[in-house]
Design an enzyme around this catalytic site. Structure first.
Site, short mmCIF file in Angstrom:
data_model
loop_
_atom_site.label_atom_id
_atom_site.label_comp_id
_atom_site.label_asym_id
_atom_site.label_seq_id
_atom_site.Cartn_x
_atom_site.Cartn_y
_atom_site.Cartn_z
N GLY A 136 16.90 10.48 -11.73
CA GLY A 136 17.00 11.31 -10.52
C GLY A 136 15.72 12.04 -10.18
CG ASP A 185 5.09 3.94 -2.44
OD1 ASP A 185 4.66 4.87 -3.15
OD2 ASP A 185 4.68 2.76 -2.55
N GLY A 200 0.89 -1.16 0.00
CA GLY A 200 0.00 0.00 0.00
C GLY A 200 0.93 1.21 0.00
O1 RIB Z 1 3.66 1.82 -4.85
C1 RIB Z 1 3.60 0.45 -4.61
C2 RIB Z 1 2.33 0.10 -3.94
O2 RIB Z 1 1.24 0.36 -4.79
C3 RIB Z 1 2.20 -1.37 -3.57
O3 RIB Z 1 2.68 -1.66 -2.30
C4 RIB Z 1 0.71 -1.66 -3.76
O4 RIB Z 1 0.05 -2.05 -2.61
C5 RIB Z 1 0.12 -0.40 -4.38
O5 RIB Z 1 -0.56 0.35 -3.47
#
Ligand code: RIB
Length: 293
Positions: free
Chosen positions: A209, A238, A38
């Protein structure tokens, strides 16, 4: 200070394929794995690994206690993760070059209530950070409330949804997005990225980058990526965002925070998985030497 992260929590199912699926194609995966993910959870784990204090605001199903326990194990405060219908999940297909396609089923991630937001932000103080992405509901309400309370609002516009982004833009201080999302934002808003009234904009460019628009100082900078052999780019963005926000929260400069985030994501793309394999500060130091201070 504390980072309040309104964020998704998913069960991630990874399928390694010879190529990403084309319409009408059926393929057998040569490898399969599961884990926690997530975009929200990944950012919480990355920020916590980056030594920030993180309060996750989210929802899992009754089947999702494992995810709450994992986040706790990774150092994230889980007191504002409530229980909803079914835990969200993601089907992640990965090709031999580490690129992915992802299908998400939001489930409980989109059942967050205003009451839940209110009770979490009641604990916040001016100067804390609200972090958000687009895999939950209540982003605009939360951003508005956070601004009223004096929090800094940082938003990763992923996955891109024109309406959600337009609703949230008036409350954002710092925007993080990749170059595709940047193009989508420019075409849906009819505005040039640089004309947006924000403090900072970070555009991640993958192996090229990251670009930084400092709107306060009216300056643009480019930061190089670290060249590595990527095996899986899932969750790298993330990780970058979580570490960047942790650095800023800890009072590092933009340059130091981007360097830390770049190092963390360079390690991340060399690993398979999402939340469970986000590097910690020790991993980064072992690979790249002393932390920026
Ligand atoms: O950015 C990666 C994430 O996107 C994964 O962990 C998946 O759950 C989706 O939300």
């Amino acid at each position: 200070m504390t980072i309040y992260n309104l964020g998704s929590i998913n069960y991630d199912y990874f399928y390694h394929l010879p190529n990403l699926l084309r319409a009408g194609e059926t393929l057998a995966a040569h490898e399969y794995r599961r884990g926690m993910g997530g975009k929200g959870a990944n950012m919480s784990v990355a920020a916590s690994r980056g030594a920030a204090r993180v309060m996750h605001i989210g929802l899992v199903g009754k089947d999702g206690l494992w995810a709450k326990n994992k986040l706790l194990e990774y150092g994230v405060d889980t007191r504002h993760i409530a229980s909803g219908s079914t835990t969200g999940h993601a089907v992640i297909m990965i090709d031999p070059f580490g690129e992915n396609s992802i299908v998400i089923h939001p489930g409980a991630n989109r059942e967050i209530t205003k009451d839940q937001i209110g009770s979490a932000l009641r604990e916040a103080s001016a100067g804390d950070i609200l972090l958000m992405q687009n895999e939950t509901n209540q982003q605009a309400y939360t951003a508005k409330l956070a601004k009223e309370l004096g929090l800094k609002v940082i938003y990763a516009a992923a996955p891109f949804e024109a309406k959600s982004v337009a609703d949230i833009l008036p409350y954002i201080d710092i925007l993080v997005l990749n170059e595709i999302e940047a193009e989508q934002l420019e075409s849906s808003s009819g505005q040039n990225l640089q004309s947006l009234r924000l403090e900072h904009i970070f555009v991640t460019l993958g192996s090229r980058g990251c670009k930084h628009f400092d709107k306060l100082k009216d300056k643009t900078a480019h930061f190089d990526a670290i060249p590595v052999e990527a095996v899986d780019t899932t969750g790298a963005g993330d990780t970058f965002t979580g570490y960047l926000v942790a650095g800023l929260d800890r009072g590092l400069s933009v340059e130091q925070s981007v360097l830390l985030a770049t190092r963390a994501s360079a390690i991340m793309v060399q690993r398979h998985g999402t939340s469970d394999v986000i590097p910690d500060l020790k991993d980064i130091e072992d690979e790249f030497g002393p932390q920026p201070t």
